[in-house]
Design a protein around this motif. Structure first.
Motif, PDB file in Angstrom:
ATOM      1  N   ASP A 115       0.877  -1.178   0.000  1.00 56.01           N
ATOM      2  CA  ASP A 115       0.000   0.000   0.000  1.00 56.01           C
ATOM      3  C   ASP A 115       0.908   1.219   0.000  1.00 56.01           C
ATOM      4  O   ASP A 115       2.059   1.129   0.393  1.00 56.01           O
ATOM      5  N   THR A 176      -5.013  11.006  11.959  1.00 51.77           N
ATOM      6  CA  THR A 176      -4.902   9.598  11.570  1.00 51.77           C
ATOM      7  C   THR A 176      -6.194   9.070  10.970  1.00 51.77           C
ATOM      8  O   THR A 176      -6.397   7.877  10.838  1.00 51.77           O
ATOM      9  N   GLY A 214      -8.794   4.509   9.114  1.00 53.30           N
ATOM     10  CA  GLY A 214      -8.041   5.369  10.021  1.00 53.30           C
ATOM     11  C   GLY A 214      -7.416   4.537  11.111  1.00 53.30           C
ATOM     12  O   GLY A 214      -7.594   3.319  11.157  1.00 53.30           O
ATOM     13  N   SER A 215      -6.680   5.198  11.971  1.00 49.50           N
ATOM     14  CA  SER A 215      -5.926   4.481  12.989  1.00 49.50           C
ATOM     15  C   SER A 215      -6.166   5.138  14.339  1.00 49.50           C
ATOM     16  O   SER A 215      -5.895   6.333  14.491  1.00 49.50           O
ATOM     17  N   GLN A 216      -6.686   4.395  15.296  1.00 56.50           N
ATOM     18  CA  GLN A 216      -7.092   4.969  16.582  1.00 56.50           C
ATOM     19  C   GLN A 216      -8.111   6.077  16.293  1.00 56.50           C
ATOM     20  O   GLN A 216      -8.270   6.501  15.149  1.00 56.50           O
ATOM     21  N   GLU A 290      -5.046  -5.691   7.901  1.00 57.69           N
ATOM     22  CA  GLU A 290      -3.756  -4.980   8.012  1.00 57.69           C
ATOM     23  C   GLU A 290      -3.641  -4.327   9.381  1.00 57.69           C
ATOM     24  O   GLU A 290      -3.454  -3.116   9.477  1.00 57.69           O
ATOM     25  N   TRP A 333      -3.424  12.148  22.341  1.00 53.23           N
ATOM     26  CA  TRP A 333      -2.647  10.936  22.604  1.00 53.23           C
ATOM     27  C   TRP A 333      -2.182  10.896  24.050  1.00 53.23           C
ATOM     28  O   TRP A 333      -1.647  11.864  24.578  1.00 53.23           O
ATOM     29  N   MET A 394       8.301   5.684  14.530  1.00 58.56           N
ATOM     30  CA  MET A 394       8.183   7.116  14.246  1.00 58.56           C
ATOM     31  C   MET A 394       9.328   7.890  14.888  1.00 58.56           C
ATOM     32  O   MET A 394       9.240   9.103  15.078  1.00 58.56           O
TER      33      MET A 394
HETATM   34  N1  LLP Z   1      -3.296  -0.174   6.577  1.00 56.92           N
HETATM   35  C1  LLP Z   1      -3.018   1.043   6.098  1.00 56.92           C
HETATM   36  C2  LLP Z   1      -3.198   1.318   4.668  1.00 56.92           C
HETATM   37  C3  LLP Z   1      -2.570   2.049   6.982  1.00 56.92           C
HETATM   38  O1  LLP Z   1      -2.313   3.254   6.514  1.00 56.92           O
HETATM   39  C4  LLP Z   1      -2.428   1.753   8.364  1.00 56.92           C
HETATM   40  C5  LLP Z   1      -1.964   2.789   9.304  1.00 56.92           C
HETATM   41  C6  LLP Z   1      -2.711   0.457   8.797  1.00 56.92           C
HETATM   42  C7  LLP Z   1      -3.152  -0.477   7.880  1.00 56.92           C
HETATM   43  C8  LLP Z   1      -2.568   0.050  10.242  1.00 56.92           C
HETATM   44  O2  LLP Z   1      -3.471   0.701  11.072  1.00 56.92           O
HETATM   45  P1  LLP Z   1      -3.548   0.346  12.632  1.00 56.92           P
HETATM   46  O3  LLP Z   1      -4.174  -1.019  12.731  1.00 56.92           O
HETATM   47  O4  LLP Z   1      -2.171   0.347  13.145  1.00 56.92           O
HETATM   48  O5  LLP Z   1      -4.393   1.391  13.235  1.00 56.92           O
HETATM   49  N2  LLP Z   1       0.608   6.746  15.051  1.00 56.92           N
HETATM   50  C9  LLP Z   1       0.614   6.984  13.628  1.00 56.92           C
HETATM   51  C10 LLP Z   1      -0.519   6.266  13.031  1.00 56.92           C
HETATM   52  C11 LLP Z   1      -0.601   6.324  11.572  1.00 56.92           C
HETATM   53  C12 LLP Z   1      -1.269   5.101  11.034  1.00 56.92           C
HETATM   54  C13 LLP Z   1      -1.179   5.075   9.593  1.00 56.92           C
HETATM   55  N3  LLP Z   1      -1.715   3.955   8.926  1.00 56.92           N
HETATM   56  C14 LLP Z   1       0.535   8.464  13.489  1.00 56.92           C
HETATM   57  O6  LLP Z   1       0.315   9.074  14.511  1.00 56.92           O
HETATM   58  O7  LLP Z   1       0.731   9.007  12.422  1.00 56.92           O
END
Ligand code: LLP
Length: 437
Positions: A115, A176, A214-216, A290, A333, A394
Motif C-alpha cells: 500500500d 490519523t 483510520g488508525s485509533q 492490516e 494521545w 516514528m
Molecule cells: N493499513 C493502512 C493502509 C494504513 O495506513 C495503516 C496505518 C494500517 C493499515 C494500520 O493501522 P492500525 O491497525 O495500526 O491502526 N501513530 C501513527 C498512526 C498512523 C497510522 C497510519 N496507517 C501516526 O500518529 O501518524
C-alpha cells in the motif's frame, strides 16, 4: 533464547481473551537486575513476547481463514515480524524500505501487501513483478498499474485491489483519519462510483477492494460502517460481472490507552462485522486485514531512568523522539505512566501533580503534564504503557539522540531485539564526518 518454539498453534494462557495487561513491576525488577537500564543505556523499550503471541492468536481466531498482513509501519522489528511470519502472518508495507524488510524476512510473496499513496513507477513495477499483493490508491495510480499489467507479458501479482474511500464521518483524531471526504487515501465511493465500476469492467486483473478508515480515533461502529460500504460495493461489482477475490479491511482497531477508553478486541470487531456485514464472511473473496496498533501497542512498554527530578518535573530519556504524537498532540494521545524505585518496586506516598519531561531541547517536550503520581526522585524508573506501536517506527532524530535498545521478554528471560543505536550509526545517518580529529 528462541522467541518462537512451538508449532503454529496457540497455547491457552490466562491472557487469551482479555485485552493485554502486562504487570510491569516483576519485569522491571528482572530488567534492572540484568543491568538493562544503566548510565550507558538509560532507557529501553520492552515487548512481552507471550502477550504478542496471544495477540496474534486472538487475531487468527477472530478471522479464521483470513490473511493477516501486519502493518510494518506500526513496528518494523524483525524480531517480532519473523515469528509472526512463521505462524502464517503476512506483512503490509508502504515504502521501498518496508518492502525490503518483508523480502529480507523471506515473507512468502503472496503474503506481502503493498500500500502507499505515493508509489513511484519503480515501486509499482517492483511489487508487481515480485508477485506481491498491491492496493491501488487512486485513479491516477490505476493508470500506471494498467501500463504494467497490459503489456504483452505482464507480471502475475497475487492480487491487485482498489482502495476505496468510504466517505464516513465522525472520527475523533483528524491526523490519523483517512476515511472522510477529501482524504488523500483511496478512490471516493460517492463521487467516483462510475469510475470504479468502469475500472473493474475494463481491467480483469483488478480483483480486490481495500478500505482502511483510520488508525485509533475511529470508533468500532465507523470501522464497521466503512467495511459495510465496501462489501456492498463488492456485491454490486460482482453482480455486474467483476470477479472480486479479495476484500482487504485494513487495520485501525483502536486500543485502550486511557483506562476509560473503550476498546474492542479482535473477536468483538469480528462479531460486530458478522452481525452488521455478514456477507463479508460469505462472499467469494478472501478477507485480508492490516492491523498494526491493536497487535503491537499493548505488548510493549518503555522505561527510562529519571535523570533529574525537581519541583514537580521529572526529566527522563524518552520524549518527543519516541513519543512523537503524545508530545506534539497531547490532547489526542495519552499513555499511562507508572513510577518505580531504582530496584523496581512501585513508588508509593502521597500523589501530587508531576510532569514527565523528555530530553529534547524544546520546551514542549513532555510526555505528561501535571499527572497525579507518587513522589519521584533521581534514579527512579518511569514506565510508559502501551508503547509497542508507532513509537520506534516514528523515531525522531532531533538532537541526535541514540535510539533505545529493544528487549523482548517472556518467562525464560530477555532477548535483545535491537541494540541501542551506536554513535557511529548515528553519525553515518547525517553523512560520515570522518575519523576523530
Ligand atoms: N493499513 C493502512 C493502509 C494504513 O495506513 C495503516 C496505518 C494500517 C493499515 C494500520 O493501522 P492500525 O491497525 O495500526 O491502526 N501513530 C501513527 C498512526 C498512523 C497510522 C497510519 N496507517 C501516526 O500518529 O501518524
Amino acid at each position: 533464547v528462541a522467541i518462537h518454539d512451538e508449532a503454529a498453534t496457540f497455547p491457552r494462557t490466562t491472557r487469551m481473551t482479555a485485552l493485554v495487561d502486562i504487570t510491569l513491576g516483576p519485569t522491571l525488577r528482572r530488567a534492572l537486575s540484568a543491568g538493562l537500564l544503566n548510565d550507558a543505556s538509560p532507557a529501553a523499550l520492552f515487548y512481552d513476547l507471550d502477550a504478542f503471541r496471544d495477540r496474534l492468536g486472538a487475531l487468527s481466531r477472530a478471522f479464521p481463514g483470513a490473511l493477516h498482513a501486519l502493518a510494518v509501519k506500526a513496528c518494523p522489528l524483525p524480531g517480532l515480524l519473523r515469528p509472526a511470519i512463521d505462524l502464517g502472518f503476512g506483512l503490509e508495507v508502504a515504502s521501498e524500505g518496508e518492502l525490503a524488510m518483508a523480502q529480507r524476512l523471506a515473507t512468502p510473496v503472496d503474503r506481502v501487501v503493498f500500500d502507499s499513496p505515493a508509489k513511484t513507477r519503480r515501486e509499482i513495477e517492483a511489487a508487481l513483478s515480485a508477485g506481491h499483493r498491491l492496493n491501488i490508491n487512486s485513479l491516477a495510480e490505476l493508470a500506471r498499474v494498467a501500463e504494467v499489467m497490459e503489456r504483452p507479458s505482464p507480471p502475475r501479482p497475487a492480487s491487485i485491489g482498489l482502495r476505496i474511500n468510504p466517505g464516513i464521518e465522525g472520527a475523533s483524531i483528524e491526523a490519523t483519519f483517512t476515511g472522510g471526504r477529501g482524504a488523500k487515501f483511496g478512490v471516493a465511493l460517492d463521487e467516483d462510483r462510475d469510475a470504479i465500476a468502469k475500472a473493474f469492467a475494463t481491467h480483469p486483473w483488478l480483483d480486490g477492494l481495500h478500505v482502511h478508515a483510520g488508525s485509533q480515533g475511529v470508533p468500532l461502529d465507523m470501522l464497521v460502517e466503512a467495511v459495510g460500504r465496501v462489501v456492498e460495493l463488492a456485491g454490486d461489482l460482482t453482480a455486474r460481472g467483476a470477479t472480486i477475490r479479495v476484500v482487504d479491511i485494513g487495520g485501525g482497531l483502536p486500543v485502550r490507552y486511557r483506562p476509560s477508553d473503550r476498546a474492542a478486541d479482535f473477536a468483538a470487531y469480528a462479531a460486530a462485522l458478522e452481525q452488521r456485514v455478514p456477507s463479508l464472511f460469505s462472499g467469494p473473496w478472501r478477507i485480508v486485514t492490516e492491523f498494526g496498533r491493536a497487535v503491537f501497542a499493548p505488548c510493549g512498554f518503555a522505561a527510562s531512568r529519571v535523570e533529574y527530578a525537581q519541583r514537580g518535573v521529572a526529566v527522563i530519556h524518552l520524549g518527543a523522539d519516541l513519543f512523537v504524537r503524545p508530545a506534539y498532540r497531547p490532547v489526542d494521545w495519552h499513555h499511562e505512566i507508572e513510577v518505580f524505585d531504582p530496584t523496581g518496586q512501585p513508588k508509593s506516598g502521597p500523589e501530587s501533580g508531576w510532569s514527565i519531561a523528555g530530553p529534547l531541547c524544546f520546551s514542549g517536550d513532555f510526555l505528561a503534564r501535571d499527572r497525579p503520581l507518587p513522589p519521584i526522585a533521581e534514579g527512579d524508573i518511569v514506565a510508559v504503557r502501551d508503547a509497542g506501536a508507532y513509537t520506534l517506527s516514528m523515531w525522531s532524530k532531533y538532537n541526535s539522540r541514540l535510539s533505545p535498545a529493544v528487549h523482548g521478554f517472556d518467562q525464560r528471560g530477555f532477548e535483545l531485539l535491537k541494540p541501542r543505536e551506536t554513535v557511529e550509526e548515528l553519525l553515518r545517518f547525517w553523512g560520515d564526518p570522518g575519523p576523530v580529529g
